[in-house]
Design a protein around this motif. Structure first.
Motif, PDB file in Angstrom:
ATOM      1  N   GLU A 140       1.985  -4.101  -7.209  1.00  0.00           N
ATOM      2  CA  GLU A 140       1.054  -3.081  -7.437  1.00  0.00           C
ATOM      3  C   GLU A 140       0.726  -2.256  -6.069  1.00  0.00           C
ATOM      4  OE1 GLU A 140      -0.682  -2.361 -10.007  1.00  0.00           O
ATOM      5  OE2 GLU A 140       0.104  -3.849 -11.365  1.00  0.00           O
ATOM      6  N   VAL A 141       0.013  -1.160  -6.080  1.00  0.00           N
ATOM      7  CA  VAL A 141      -0.204  -0.148  -4.888  1.00  0.00           C
ATOM      8  C   VAL A 141      -1.615  -0.709  -4.828  1.00  0.00           C
ATOM      9  CG1 VAL A 141      -0.684   1.834  -3.975  1.00  0.00           C
ATOM     10  CG2 VAL A 141       1.167   1.453  -5.596  1.00  0.00           C
ATOM     11  N   ALA A 171      -8.294  -6.375  -1.174  1.00  0.00           N
ATOM     12  CA  ALA A 171      -8.746  -6.263  -2.410  1.00  0.00           C
ATOM     13  C   ALA A 171      -8.225  -7.062  -3.555  1.00  0.00           C
ATOM     14  CB  ALA A 171      -8.732  -5.019  -2.827  1.00  0.00           C
ATOM     15  N   THR A 172      -7.123  -7.846  -2.998  1.00  0.00           N
ATOM     16  CA  THR A 172      -6.256  -8.517  -3.946  1.00  0.00           C
ATOM     17  C   THR A 172      -7.062 -10.122  -4.286  1.00  0.00           C
ATOM     18  OG1 THR A 172      -4.102  -7.441  -3.175  1.00  0.00           O
ATOM     19  CG2 THR A 172      -3.975  -9.571  -4.309  1.00  0.00           C
ATOM     20  N   ILE A 226       0.864  -1.549   0.008  1.00  0.00           N
ATOM     21  CA  ILE A 226       0.047  -0.166   0.095  1.00  0.00           C
ATOM     22  C   ILE A 226       1.011   1.337   0.072  1.00  0.00           C
ATOM     23  CG2 ILE A 226      -1.823  -0.957   1.095  1.00  0.00           C
ATOM     24  CD1 ILE A 226      -1.235   0.464   3.586  1.00  0.00           C
ATOM     25  N   VAL A 227       2.242   1.236   0.270  1.00  0.00           N
ATOM     26  CA  VAL A 227       3.034   2.414   0.117  1.00  0.00           C
ATOM     27  C   VAL A 227       3.529   2.549  -1.098  1.00  0.00           C
ATOM     28  CG1 VAL A 227       4.939   3.501   1.167  1.00  0.00           C
ATOM     29  CG2 VAL A 227       3.511   1.859   2.516  1.00  0.00           C
ATOM     30  N   PRO A 228       3.163   3.786  -1.983  1.00  0.00           N
ATOM     31  CA  PRO A 228       3.475   3.925  -3.277  1.00  0.00           C
ATOM     32  C   PRO A 228       5.009   3.834  -3.480  1.00  0.00           C
ATOM     33  CG  PRO A 228       1.878   5.226  -2.876  1.00  0.00           C
ATOM     34  CD  PRO A 228       2.306   4.509  -1.427  1.00  0.00           C
ATOM     35  N   ARG A 253     -10.057 -16.479   3.395  1.00  0.00           N
ATOM     36  CA  ARG A 253      -9.832 -16.369   1.742  1.00  0.00           C
ATOM     37  C   ARG A 253      -8.941 -17.360   1.536  1.00  0.00           C
ATOM     38  NH1 ARG A 253      -8.037 -11.017  -0.087  1.00  0.00           N
ATOM     39  NH2 ARG A 253      -8.711 -11.780  -2.046  1.00  0.00           N
ATOM     40  N   LEU A 254      -8.117 -17.543   2.530  1.00  0.00           N
ATOM     41  CA  LEU A 254      -6.851 -18.746   2.149  1.00  0.00           C
ATOM     42  C   LEU A 254      -7.344 -19.850   2.185  1.00  0.00           C
ATOM     43  CD1 LEU A 254      -4.155 -16.910   4.524  1.00  0.00           C
ATOM     44  CD2 LEU A 254      -4.313 -16.814   2.077  1.00  0.00           C
TER      45      LEU A 254
END
Length: 248
Positions: free
Chosen positions: A84-85, A90-91, A60-62, A114-115
């Protein structure tokens, strides 16, 4: 408290721990590795450069994503890697054959459903933190003299293989039935065949199922959706999931 990826600090994973994580998962050229909270990209880059895999790093850190892309370019693996940021919640994890993570315990637990829903056989490696009562298949301890967090100068790496979902009644040849109770990868079973019932305990490794009973009795099968293929010498035909109906 709701888990938030913004609360996960960036802590560099030492290179030898990165390699150990990928070796623990058995990463190879056919694998696609998704690293959740990828930091400077070193896990995905090492997976590509040393093991020939492809990979996606989510961060999340650009600035870290930009650094990761440059690191991949310098390592000559930009074509096999992507960064990707993105919020890891949401991935899309479905393309992964291996998921790696170094997150906080509450984030791991929030990710667990989810896993578990991933394709059976997908491998998951977590650095330090577990997945609650879903016990790992294997845990490896690695010495880390330079570690700056915690009192112990070591890292614990945990490996899980996503198990197939087999809970319920299965119908076999000649009216045989197999009732399976499942808790993650751990199984208990009652096999009824020819008027006789035998109890088993066992495990799943992805789609591979092995049940052990008394006097060394063994029952093995491969899970193929709603079909069990294989079995012992007296039950070699496919077995079918009963679903809502009973066997008959």
């Amino acid at each position: 408290m709701t888990a938030s990826v913004e609360d996960v600090p960036f802590i560099t994973t030492p290179d030898h721990v990165t390699v150990a994580m990928l070796e623990l998962a058995g990463v190879g050229a056919r694998d696609h590795v998704i690293d959740l909270g990828s930091g400077d990209g070193r896990i995905v880059i090492t997976a590509a450069k040393r093991f020939g895999a492809s990979g996606l790093g989510v961060e999340i850190v650009p600035d870290l994503v930009a650094q990761s892309r440059e690191n991949a370019r310098r390592a000559g693996v930009a074509a096999r890697t992507r960064f990707e940021v993105q919020d890891l919640f949401a991935t899309d994890l479905a393309p992964a054959s291996v998921v790696t993570m170094y997150l906080l315990p509450e984030v791991n637990l929030a990710l667990r459903p989810r896993l578990l829903a991933l394709k059976p056989g997908t491998r998951i490696v977590s650095h330090d933190w577990d997945l609650g009562d879903w016990a790992p298949d294997r845990t490896l301890t690695v010495a880390v003299p330079e570690k700056t967090i915690g009192r112990e100068k070591l890292s614990r790496l945990h490996l899980w293989t996503v198990p197939a979902a087999v809970q319920g009644l299965w119908c076999g040849p000649g009216g045989a039935t197999l009732q399976l109770q499942q808790r993650y990868q751990v199984l208990s079973a009652l096999l009824t065949q020819g008027g006789l019932s035998r109890s088993y305990s066992g495990r799943l490794h992805g789609t591979a199922m092995e049940l052990l009973g008394e006097a060394g009795a063994r029952w093995q099968a491969t899970v193929d959706g709603n079909t069990l293929r294989g079995g012992d010498a007296t039950a070699t035909l496919p077995w079918r999931r009963a679903g809502a109906a009973a066997c008959g």
